[in-house]
Write an enzyme that holds these catalytic residues in place. Structure first.
Site, mmCIF file in Angstrom:
data_model
loop_
_atom_site.group_PDB
_atom_site.id
_atom_site.type_symbol
_atom_site.label_atom_id
_atom_site.label_comp_id
_atom_site.label_asym_id
_atom_site.label_seq_id
_atom_site.Cartn_x
_atom_site.Cartn_y
_atom_site.Cartn_z
ATOM 1 N NE ARG A 54 -2.945 0.252 3.292
ATOM 2 C CZ ARG A 54 -2.335 0.696 4.399
ATOM 3 N NH1 ARG A 54 -1.829 1.905 4.432
ATOM 4 N NH2 ARG A 54 -2.232 -0.083 5.453
ATOM 5 C CE1 TYR A 106 -16.550 12.557 -15.582
ATOM 6 C CE2 TYR A 106 -15.468 12.649 -13.458
ATOM 7 C CZ TYR A 106 -16.258 11.977 -14.381
ATOM 8 O OH TYR A 106 -16.759 10.738 -14.076
ATOM 9 C CG ASP A 179 -9.090 16.988 -15.169
ATOM 10 O OD1 ASP A 179 -8.359 16.408 -15.988
ATOM 11 O OD2 ASP A 179 -10.194 16.537 -14.800
ATOM 12 C CE LYS A 204 -12.161 9.475 -18.755
ATOM 13 N NZ LYS A 204 -13.077 8.469 -18.335
HETATM 14 N N1 PLP Z 1 -11.387 14.250 -15.384
HETATM 15 C C1 PLP Z 1 -11.923 14.139 -16.600
HETATM 16 C C2 PLP Z 1 -11.728 15.253 -17.586
HETATM 17 C C3 PLP Z 1 -12.679 13.010 -16.937
HETATM 18 O O1 PLP Z 1 -13.226 12.927 -18.173
HETATM 19 C C4 PLP Z 1 -12.866 11.979 -15.981
HETATM 20 C C5 PLP Z 1 -13.670 10.774 -16.291
HETATM 21 O O2 PLP Z 1 -14.446 10.747 -17.222
HETATM 22 C C6 PLP Z 1 -12.278 12.125 -14.718
HETATM 23 C C7 PLP Z 1 -11.546 13.262 -14.453
HETATM 24 C C8 PLP Z 1 -12.429 11.039 -13.671
HETATM 25 O O3 PLP Z 1 -11.548 10.005 -13.965
HETATM 26 P P1 PLP Z 1 -11.791 8.447 -13.615
HETATM 27 O O4 PLP Z 1 -12.999 7.996 -14.364
HETATM 28 O O5 PLP Z 1 -10.514 7.811 -14.034
HETATM 29 O O6 PLP Z 1 -11.989 8.394 -12.123
#
Ligand code: PLP
Length: 381
Positions: A54, A106, A179, A204
């Site tokens: 961990r 998101y 992000d 992604k």
């Molecule tokens: N940030 C963006 C721009 C996303 O499109 C997503 C998921 O669709 C996330 C964060 C969250 O990521 P995860 O699905 O890997 O938890």
């Protein structure tokens, strides 16, 4: 391994910093499933870096080192999802602190932030991404500790000026977190523009094959915020599985090729459908009439990303009908894989969503652009 810092990011990504397996000389790194690590007869760890699964895993090192290098950061950490990575930043704040974030971002993270901040004594202030002055008006000196941005913003692809956001955040003593899931370090390196932390849903583009859920953070410097984040990952344990970490480092080797192809096709599709009789708008930062185009040109290098949205003149029903008629595009949520995906965003986000009901979100993969254009043509006809 030697000093590889003279190499271009493309080479670093393809060779994964040439991290050859030291036990076997294997070109492909080993997978380390062990949950614990052995001590010798003097009770010393056989390898002082590894004690318990961990805390960390030797298999994380490849993807973390490559990502830190590509982002121009000083260190990186992998997490079990993009959400877990984002949460580690937010959980590092103190009760009473304020967070400023975009209204359009998101949706899963925005929704979680709204609930979490309410329950944990943090305050969340949302700003309008379409108004360039909104961020400066929303922050509160001494109180806002974290400015969170996502650019381009999912799913309208408004563009936020990272350097301007960094100046605002640092001017009031806050951290700037970005992000950067959609541009990836291939197109934008937020740390170079002043960001303190970069976050990725590695699910992604970084992985790129829709077969791993993963997240990552990269820090500009290993400061007190980073120390708290490291502690949270170790103690709360939102770590990635060893096989997923291996898949991720493999996916990252083709990152540049995949992103370039997606950018090229997305641009061609945006240009082809702009002005289409059934469309209200094509939303893509690469189009000169997109409101964020000038900023995107400054902070995105080599393309405008593989994501675009279209808005239907016929409203929600016609948006859903287009999605249903597609034959080459796959109907699924998510983005950043080799196969192109299409979705009616409002159906996914639900009633509280600020997203227009006529919006269709499209993730461009690496298929032939001619097939994709033909499919959308027939679906829109
Ligand atoms: N940030 C963006 C721009 C996303 O499109 C997503 C998921 O669709 C996330 C964060 C969250 O990521 P995860 O699905 O890997 O938890």
């Amino acid at each position: 391994m030697g000093n590889k810092s003279h190499l271009t990011p493309e080479t670093i990504s393809a060779q994964a910093l040439n991290q050859i397996d030291s036990m076997t000389g294997g070109l492909s790194p080993a997978i380390h499933p062990s949950s614990t690590f052995v001590r010798d007869e003097n009770y010393q760890l056989i390898d002082a870096r590894h004690s318990y699964g961990r805390d960390e895993n030797p298999g994380f090192a490849v993807a973390e080192k490559v990502l830190a290098e590509l982002e121009g950061g000083s260190a990186a950490l992998l997490f079990s999802s993009g959400m877990a990575a984002a949460m580690a930043i937010v959980q590092s704040l103190q009760p009473g602190d304020r967070i400023v974030a975009p209204k359009i971002m998101y949706w899963g993270l925005r929704n979680w932030l709204i609930k979490f901040c309410e329950n944990w004594g943090l305050r969340l202030d949302l700003f309008d991404t379409a108004d360039p002055d909104a961020l400066a008006k929303t922050v509160d000196k001494g109180k806002t500790k974290l400015v969170w941005i996502e650019t381009p913003c999912n799913p309208t692809w408004d563009v936020i000026d990272i350097a301007a956001a960094a100046e605002i955040a640092h001017g009031i003593g806050a951290w700037l977190a970005v992000d950067s899931t959609v541009p990836t370090p291939v197109l934008t390196q937020p740390i170079k523009h002043g960001a303190d932390i970069v976050m990725h849903s590695a699910t992604k583009y970084l992985n790129g094959h829709c077969d791993v859920i993963a997240g990552a953070l990269v820090t500009a410097k290993e400061d007190e915020l980073w120390e708290r984040i490291c502690q949270i990952r170790t103690e709360a344990g939102a770590i990635l599985g060893s096989f997923e970490a291996w898949l991720l480092q493999r996916g990252m080797r083709t990152l540049f090729l995949r992103i370039r192809k997606a950018c090229e096709s997305a641009m061609a599709i945006a240009e082809h459908f702009e002005g289409h009789a059934n469309l209200k708008a094509v939303m893509y930062p690469g189009l000169p009439n997109h409101p964020g185009h000038e900023i995107a040109r400054r902070q995105m290098d080599g393309g405008f990303g593989g994501m675009l949205s279209i808005r239907m003149k016929g409203g929600a029903d016609s948006a859903l009908a287009v999605v249903k008629r597609c034959k080459v595009f796959t109907r699924a949520t998510s983005l950043g894989g080799v196969e192109s995906l299409i979705e009616h965003r409002y159906s996914i986000e639900g009633k509280r969503s600020p997203i227009p009901k006529d919006l269709v979100r499209i993730s461009i993969g690496i298929e032939s652009v001619d097939d994709l254009i033909a499919d959308l043509e027939q679906a829109l006809a």
